[in-house]
Write a protein that holds these residues in place. Structure first.
Motif, PDB file in Angstrom:
ATOM      1  N   ALA A  78       8.805  34.877  85.589  1.00 46.24           N
ATOM      2  CA  ALA A  78      10.025  35.566  85.142  1.00 46.24           C
ATOM      3  C   ALA A  78      11.048  34.567  84.609  1.00 46.24           C
ATOM      4  CB  ALA A  78      10.612  36.378  86.299  1.00 46.24           C
ATOM      5  N   ILE A  79      11.085  33.379  85.203  1.00 48.52           N
ATOM      6  CA  ILE A  79      12.061  32.370  84.766  1.00 48.52           C
ATOM      7  C   ILE A  79      11.702  31.854  83.373  1.00 48.52           C
ATOM      8  CG2 ILE A  79      13.047  30.086  85.237  1.00 48.52           C
ATOM      9  CD1 ILE A  79      12.720  30.607  88.200  1.00 48.52           C
ATOM     10  N   ILE A  80      10.444  31.449  83.201  1.00 44.63           N
ATOM     11  CA  ILE A  80      10.050  30.847  81.920  1.00 44.63           C
ATOM     12  C   ILE A  80      10.023  31.897  80.808  1.00 44.63           C
ATOM     13  CG2 ILE A  80       8.162  29.668  80.699  1.00 44.63           C
ATOM     14  CD1 ILE A  80       7.545  28.249  83.390  1.00 44.63           C
ATOM     15  N   GLU A  81       9.596  33.098  81.168  1.00 46.11           N
ATOM     16  CA  GLU A  81       9.487  34.159  80.166  1.00 46.11           C
ATOM     17  C   GLU A  81      10.845  34.834  79.916  1.00 46.11           C
ATOM     18  OE1 GLU A  81       6.913  37.288  81.503  1.00 46.11           O
ATOM     19  OE2 GLU A  81       6.795  38.169  79.511  1.00 46.11           O
ATOM     20  N   GLU A  82      11.840  34.512  80.716  1.00 46.64           N
ATOM     21  CA  GLU A  82      13.150  35.177  80.672  1.00 46.64           C
ATOM     22  C   GLU A  82      12.980  36.691  80.765  1.00 46.64           C
ATOM     23  OE1 GLU A  82      15.853  33.699  77.714  1.00 46.64           O
ATOM     24  OE2 GLU A  82      14.939  31.721  77.760  1.00 46.64           O
ATOM     25  N   ASN A  83      12.301  37.092  81.808  1.00 48.74           N
ATOM     26  CA  ASN A  83      11.980  38.499  82.012  1.00 48.74           C
ATOM     27  C   ASN A  83      12.213  38.830  83.483  1.00 48.74           C
ATOM     28  OD1 ASN A  83      10.857  41.085  81.749  1.00 48.74           O
ATOM     29  ND2 ASN A  83       9.218  40.352  80.406  1.00 48.74           N
ATOM     30  N   LYS A  84      11.803  40.036  83.900  1.00 43.38           N
ATOM     31  CA  LYS A  84      11.963  40.443  85.299  1.00 43.38           C
ATOM     32  C   LYS A  84      10.764  39.950  86.115  1.00 43.38           C
ATOM     33  CE  LYS A  84      15.487  43.118  84.171  1.00 43.38           C
ATOM     34  NZ  LYS A  84      16.848  42.654  84.472  1.00 43.38           N
ATOM     35  N   ARG A  85      10.901  39.956  87.436  1.00 44.79           N
ATOM     36  CA  ARG A  85       9.780  39.597  88.316  1.00 44.79           C
ATOM     37  C   ARG A  85       8.578  40.489  88.014  1.00 44.79           C
ATOM     38  NH1 ARG A  85      10.743  34.599  90.068  1.00 44.79           N
ATOM     39  NH2 ARG A  85      12.476  34.433  91.524  1.00 44.79           N
TER      40      ARG A  85
END
Ligand code: CMP
Length: 213
Positions: A78-85
């Motif tokens: 989620a951090i690297i993809e800038e997305n949700k868990r």
């Protein structure tokens, strides 16, 4: 920290920098660390204990994607993809976790690209397992999926012609790994036992001649 495979190649200087941004936190069995769909705030590495990565369906059904153990990392997607868990993290056994806050984690991997290579290698390994899971679900019946799970969980001693699963994995947990019911797992384990393919010995499961499975 240098015993963590992800960080094993770091220099003393890099390790010192890492120490400054890592916190240790403890959680108890059953606690939810984060939920699928939440925004990420940190990256985690297991120091001791275990964390289950799970996906749930409405009605309380769930499947365990992976059990993270000492040395394993999670929470990077989620951090690297800038997305949700992408999944829920629930403590499977009392844990001590190394925690790195999101922004500091991003900075650290940008400054240390060798970590990124190691992470990609591990993510590739996970994708390989996920591909195998897709194949198993598409083509194989539940008995074959259970056998494959037992092989995956076992340490195999080729000389002895035996595999041993040391950690106690409950029937319910096995069911959640392979997408079936607890009752089915119990029934199939007894069938494997009757066919002399496994022995159920207390906390251990012994697999006989796993190379022939
Ligand atoms: P993130 O999406 O931030 O939060 C859930 C984490 O679970 C995810 O990052 C990965 O670290 C981990 N994860 C998700 N799917 C899998 C999988 N199929 N196998 C192993 N780990 C996974």
């Amino acid at each position: 920290l240098k015993e963590i495979p992800l960080f094993s190649g770091l220099t003393e200087k890099q390790l010192l920098l890492l120490k400054e941004i890592v916190h240790i936190r403890q959680f108890k069995e059953g606690e939810l660390l984060f939920l699928e769909g939440e925004s990420p705030d940190a990256f985690y590495i297991v120091k001791t204990g275990g964390v289950d990565i799970i996906r749930g369906a409405p009605g309380g059904k769930e499947i365990i994607l992976e059990r993270m153990k000492a040395g394993d990392f999670f929470g990077e997607m989620a951090i690297i993809e800038e997305n949700k868990r992408s999944a829920t993290a629930r403590i499977a056994k009392d844990v001590r976790l190394f925690v790195i806050e999101k922004r500091l984690f991003i900075k650290f991997i940008k400054d240390n690209p060798e970590i990124v290579i190691k992470m990609i290698a591990e993510l590739s390994r996970r994708l390989r397992i996920a591909n195998q899971d897709i194949e198993d679900l598409a083509f194989y019946d539940v008995e074959k999926r259970l056998k494959r799970l037992l092989l995956r969980l076992a340490d195999v001693d080729a000389k002895k012609g035996e595999g041993i699963i040391h950690n106690k994995v409950t029937h319910r947990e096995m069911a959640k790994y392979i997408g079936t019911s607890r009752e089915t797992v119990t029934r199939l384990l007894h069938k494997l036992k009757k066919n002399k393919m496994i022995k159920l010995a207390g906390n251990k499961i012994i697999l006989y001649s796993p190379e022939k499975w």
